[in-house]
Design an enzyme around this catalytic site. Structure first.
Site, PDB file in Angstrom:
ATOM      1  N   GLY A 187     105.091 -36.810 -34.285  1.00 65.10           N
ATOM      2  CA  GLY A 187     106.330 -36.301 -34.869  1.00 65.10           C
ATOM      3  C   GLY A 187     107.605 -36.909 -34.318  1.00 65.10           C
ATOM      4  O   GLY A 187     107.798 -38.121 -34.346  1.00 65.10           O
ATOM      5  N   ARG A 240     104.039 -49.031 -41.469  1.00 61.02           N
ATOM      6  CA  ARG A 240     102.659 -48.726 -41.862  1.00 61.02           C
ATOM      7  C   ARG A 240     102.048 -49.861 -42.676  1.00 61.02           C
ATOM      8  O   ARG A 240     100.837 -50.100 -42.582  1.00 61.02           O
ATOM      9  CB  ARG A 240     102.612 -47.415 -42.642  1.00 61.02           C
ATOM     10  CG  ARG A 240     102.810 -46.247 -41.702  1.00 61.02           C
ATOM     11  CD  ARG A 240     102.689 -44.917 -42.366  1.00 61.02           C
ATOM     12  NE  ARG A 240     102.420 -43.899 -41.359  1.00 61.02           N
ATOM     13  CZ  ARG A 240     102.561 -42.608 -41.538  1.00 61.02           C
ATOM     14  NH1 ARG A 240     102.973 -42.152 -42.704  1.00 61.02           N
ATOM     15  NH2 ARG A 240     102.277 -41.760 -40.576  1.00 61.02           N
ATOM     16  N   GLY A 265     100.050 -35.649 -37.002  1.00 61.60           N
ATOM     17  CA  GLY A 265      99.016 -34.623 -36.880  1.00 61.60           C
ATOM     18  C   GLY A 265      97.780 -35.102 -36.145  1.00 61.60           C
ATOM     19  O   GLY A 265      97.212 -34.372 -35.320  1.00 61.60           O
ATOM     20  N   LYS A 316     108.651 -25.333 -30.293  1.00 64.56           N
ATOM     21  CA  LYS A 316     107.939 -24.057 -30.150  1.00 64.56           C
ATOM     22  C   LYS A 316     106.591 -24.162 -29.463  1.00 64.56           C
ATOM     23  O   LYS A 316     105.861 -25.123 -29.661  1.00 64.56           O
ATOM     24  CB  LYS A 316     107.702 -23.465 -31.542  1.00 64.56           C
ATOM     25  CG  LYS A 316     108.970 -23.029 -32.221  1.00 64.56           C
ATOM     26  CD  LYS A 316     108.636 -22.452 -33.566  1.00 64.56           C
ATOM     27  CE  LYS A 316     109.862 -21.809 -34.195  1.00 64.56           C
ATOM     28  NZ  LYS A 316     109.548 -21.246 -35.490  1.00 64.56           N
TER      29      LYS A 316
HETATM   30  P1  AMP Z   1     108.617 -30.521 -32.171  1.00 63.50           P
HETATM   31  O1  AMP Z   1     108.586 -30.907 -33.615  1.00 63.50           O
HETATM   32  O2  AMP Z   1     107.887 -29.277 -31.876  1.00 63.50           O
HETATM   33  O3  AMP Z   1     108.223 -31.661 -31.265  1.00 63.50           O
HETATM   34  O4  AMP Z   1     110.119 -30.154 -31.854  1.00 63.50           O
HETATM   35  C1  AMP Z   1     111.152 -31.081 -31.915  1.00 63.50           C
HETATM   36  C2  AMP Z   1     112.438 -30.343 -32.087  1.00 63.50           C
HETATM   37  O5  AMP Z   1     112.647 -29.464 -31.013  1.00 63.50           O
HETATM   38  C3  AMP Z   1     113.656 -31.257 -32.137  1.00 63.50           C
HETATM   39  O6  AMP Z   1     114.245 -31.152 -33.388  1.00 63.50           O
HETATM   40  C4  AMP Z   1     114.560 -30.697 -31.050  1.00 63.50           C
HETATM   41  O7  AMP Z   1     115.905 -30.646 -31.429  1.00 63.50           O
HETATM   42  C5  AMP Z   1     114.028 -29.299 -30.865  1.00 63.50           C
HETATM   43  N1  AMP Z   1     114.362 -28.758 -29.532  1.00 63.50           N
HETATM   44  C6  AMP Z   1     114.010 -29.240 -28.355  1.00 63.50           C
HETATM   45  N2  AMP Z   1     114.526 -28.506 -27.366  1.00 63.50           N
HETATM   46  C7  AMP Z   1     115.230 -27.506 -27.930  1.00 63.50           C
HETATM   47  C8  AMP Z   1     115.994 -26.405 -27.430  1.00 63.50           C
HETATM   48  N3  AMP Z   1     116.136 -26.205 -26.125  1.00 63.50           N
HETATM   49  N4  AMP Z   1     116.566 -25.576 -28.324  1.00 63.50           N
HETATM   50  C9  AMP Z   1     116.410 -25.796 -29.645  1.00 63.50           C
HETATM   51  N5  AMP Z   1     115.712 -26.806 -30.183  1.00 63.50           N
HETATM   52  C10 AMP Z   1     115.130 -27.664 -29.329  1.00 63.50           C
END
Ligand code: AMP
Length: 399
Positions: A356, A38, A379, A199
């Site tokens: 992220g 940064r 974000g 999620k």
């Molecule tokens: P996000 O911050 O929403 O982009 O999510 C990233 C996180 O999702 C990472 O830490 C991954 O380990 C987790 N992740 C991805 N696929 C899976 C899965 N099938 N089961 C559990 N965690 C997952």
């Protein structure tokens, strides 16, 4: 192309430029900088202003001091690293808009650089208080926004200040806007997005926006489980938001109406434990046992994704396809990312990624350097994918 005012449109010779940067750098336990990306990102704009004869005042937040002076979150520790990066001395004001800032700003000479204390040491910053924005604006003659990663916030130092000063995009901000616009606003079709991660609930707006704009949307990671469950598959003890199954169906329906093809996993890697090297197997969607969880996409899914990448001229990527922090559940993410990286050099694919964990996942795959552009914004990148107007970008648009 977003039509916005750029540094090149400003005439900073002899003027004082207030530059909003993002110096919210990661620090390790000993308090030293663990990644200076940064700081480096701000250097081209600062140098361009110095060379144009401007006096430069830098403003940034750091951490979440919540409106109080917290010495552990002072920006003073950046004075030396910045001085070294720029190759010229950087002064530091012990406040942000107070007496020390005013005195030091008034004494600046052309080419000199002054860093103000953490903008968030007063609540007026996050409240976007007009009086505070005016105090900051009074320190200079023009506002340069060079922190795309802070552009989703309407704060005094990043949005309010533009009520009082002409505002221009710095070089880093302009680079970001040009690439993002090329990927989503005026893309070469067909456009494919890969959206993974944990999620659905954190990416509802993003998915709803993307299905109206894209030709193909590949959904992976934990969030794909909710879509699979919505289609009637038993996902065992996988991460799954069962309450969002109706929403998943709604998104699929909206995609169908908008002619956006949704790609979901067709085979999966399952394990009984959420741990690196946990015993695992590849299976079909209707073969997941009650005590198993889906931790990655299977080989067949990666092949289908590679076919979609072949068809695409533009790719937007956010989120991993599996629990990529744990070997071997990083396989689908690594293979698909490497494949996309190869298509950039071999077929002229425009591949843009951000948000992220995505940057970490692409670095882990060794594919980050091969992508056309990687946004380091979290974000702000997600809100851009959601199609939202970013306050820090709106102020730069030509009316
Ligand atoms: P996000 O911050 O929403 O982009 O999510 C990233 C996180 O999702 C990472 O830490 C991954 O380990 C987790 N992740 C991805 N696929 C899976 C899965 N099938 N089961 C559990 N965690 C997952």
């Amino acid at each position: 192309m977003v039509d916005f005012r750029r540094l090149e449109d400003a005439n900073p010779d002899g003027k004082t430029a207030l530059v909003r940067v993002d110096f919210n750098v990661p620090v390790n336990d000993t308090g030293s900088i663990s990644d200076d990306t940064r700081l480096r990102a701000a250097v081209p704009t600062i140098r361009a202003l110095q060379e144009a004869g401007a006096k430069v005042i830098l403003m940034s937040h750091f951490g979440r001091p919540k409106g109080k002076v917290e010495q552990s979150m002072s920006l003073g520790f950046l004075q030396m690293p910045l001085t070294e990066l720029l190759g010229s001395p950087v002064q530091f004001a012990k406040d942000c808009g107070g007496d020390d800032s005013k005195q030091k700003a008034a004494a600046l000479k052309s080419g000199e650089v002054l860093l103000l204390e953490n903008t968030r040491f007063q609540n007026e910053e996050t409240d976007n208080d007009a009086g505070f924005a005016r105090t900051l604006a009074d320190l200079g003659d023009m506002f340069i926004h060079d922190a795309f990663s802070a552009s989703h916030r309407a704060h005094a130092s990043s949005e309010g200040i533009a009520q009082f000063l002409p505002a221009y995009a710095g070089l880093s901000m302009a680079r970001e806007l040009d690439h993002l616009s090329q990927a989503l606003d005026h893309p070469k079709s067909p456009v494919l997005a890969v959206v993974g991660g944990a999620k659905v609930s954190t990416k509802i707006d993003l998915l709803q926006n993307l299905v109206t704009k894209l030709d193909m949307l590949a959904i992976g990671g934990g969030m794909a489980n909710t879509f699979l469950a919505a289609q009637g598959y038993d996902v065992g003890k996988s991460l799954c938001e069962h309450d969002l199954k109706p929403l998943a169906l709604k998104i699929m329906d909206a995609a169908k109406k908008a002619n956006c093809q949704i790609l979901l996993p067709t085979d999966v890697v399952v394990a009984k434990d959420f741990a690196a090297n946990a015993p695992h197997r590849v299976c079909g969607l209707d073969e997941v046992a009650d005590d198993e969880m889906i931790l990655d996409a299977g080989v067949q899914t990666v092949d289908q994704l590679a076919d979609a990448i072949d068809r695409a001229k533009t790719l937007i990527w956010n989120g991993p396809l599996g629990a990529f922090e744990m070997v071997p559940f990083d396989t689908a993410t690594v293979e698909a990312a490497q494949y996309a990286g190869r298509r950039v050099s071999e077929a002229g694919l425009i591949a843009v990624a951000g948000g992220g964990d995505t940057v970490a996942a692409l670095h882990h795959a060794g594919a980050a350097e091969k992508f056309t552009f990687i946004s380091t914004a979290g974000g702000a990148f997600l809100e851009w994918m959601e199609g939202k107007a970013l306050p820090g970008v709106e102020i730069l648009k030509k009316s």
